[in-house]
Motif scaffolding. Structure first.
Motif, mmCIF file in Angstrom:
data_model
loop_
_atom_site.group_PDB
_atom_site.id
_atom_site.type_symbol
_atom_site.label_atom_id
_atom_site.label_comp_id
_atom_site.label_asym_id
_atom_site.label_seq_id
_atom_site.Cartn_x
_atom_site.Cartn_y
_atom_site.Cartn_z
ATOM 1 N N MET A 226 0.839 -1.198 0.000
ATOM 2 C CA MET A 226 0.000 0.000 0.000
ATOM 3 C C MET A 226 0.876 1.251 0.000
ATOM 4 N N SER A 227 0.491 2.194 -0.789
ATOM 5 C CA SER A 227 1.314 3.397 -0.931
ATOM 6 C C SER A 227 1.119 4.354 0.241
ATOM 7 N N PHE A 228 2.051 5.241 0.388
ATOM 8 C CA PHE A 228 1.963 6.234 1.447
ATOM 9 C C PHE A 228 0.716 7.111 1.249
ATOM 10 N N GLU A 229 0.412 7.383 0.008
ATOM 11 C CA GLU A 229 -0.789 8.151 -0.328
ATOM 12 C C GLU A 229 -2.052 7.476 0.215
ATOM 13 N N ALA A 230 -2.109 6.170 0.017
ATOM 14 C CA ALA A 230 -3.273 5.400 0.458
ATOM 15 C C ALA A 230 -3.382 5.405 1.981
ATOM 16 N N ILE A 231 -2.238 5.328 2.651
ATOM 17 C CA ILE A 231 -2.233 5.352 4.111
ATOM 18 C C ILE A 231 -2.692 6.726 4.597
ATOM 19 N N THR A 232 -2.227 7.767 3.900
ATOM 20 C CA THR A 232 -2.639 9.128 4.246
ATOM 21 C C THR A 232 -4.156 9.267 4.136
ATOM 22 N N THR A 233 -4.705 8.779 3.045
ATOM 23 C CA THR A 233 -6.159 8.822 2.844
ATOM 24 C C THR A 233 -6.867 8.077 3.965
ATOM 25 N N TYR A 234 -6.317 6.941 4.322
ATOM 26 C CA TYR A 234 -6.915 6.120 5.378
ATOM 27 C C TYR A 234 -6.960 6.882 6.702
ATOM 28 N N VAL A 235 -5.848 7.476 7.115
ATOM 29 C CA VAL A 235 -5.848 8.177 8.401
ATOM 30 C C VAL A 235 -6.690 9.461 8.345
ATOM 31 N N GLN A 236 -6.707 10.112 7.193
ATOM 32 C CA GLN A 236 -7.521 11.324 7.063
ATOM 33 C C GLN A 236 -9.000 10.997 7.279
ATOM 34 N N GLN A 237 -9.386 9.809 6.866
ATOM 35 C CA GLN A 237 -10.788 9.418 6.995
ATOM 36 C C GLN A 237 -11.103 8.770 8.345
ATOM 37 N N ASN A 238 -10.117 8.139 8.944
ATOM 38 C CA ASN A 238 -10.401 7.333 10.130
ATOM 39 C C ASN A 238 -9.936 7.899 11.466
#
Ligand SMILES: [Zn+2]
Length: 99
Positions: A1-13
């Motif tokens: 998983m890319s850093f971008e995807a992790i960023t999106t995940y934490v921004q939402q969660n």
């Protein structure tokens, strides 16, 4: 998983209302939460927090964003560092978070 995807995940969660509440009191106003902005000399309650969208916005100084931007700004920490910390806090299961 890319850093971008992790960023999106934490921004939402990562719960933005909970995070901001740790720094300043928030009060309910209509469907949003409001508080005194920590980023400028706020005389009113310019900071608006939307738990639905998981974002904040200041009508005084114009700062806005998600949990990552808030923490990065208030803790003077690089974005990548904040994302990593939040991901760990959310027990994001990923073996290799490289920032
Ligand atoms: Zn402000």
């Amino acid at each position: 998983m890319s850093f971008e995807a992790i960023t999106t995940y934490v921004q939402q969660n990562a719960d933005i209302a909970k995070i901001i509440s740790a720094y300043l009191p928030l009060s309910e106003s209509h469907k949003a939460l409001r508080g005194k902005c920590p980023f400028h000399n706020d005389q009113g309650n310019s900071l608006m927090v939307s738990p639905q969208k998981n974002i904040f916005r200041c009508f005084g100084c114009g700062k806005d964003g998600g949990p990552v931007e808030f923490l990065s700004e208030i803790e003077q920490m690089p974005r990548a560092e904040v994302v990593k910390k939040l991901a760990e806090k959310l027990k994001f299961q990923h073996t290799n978070i490289t920032v």
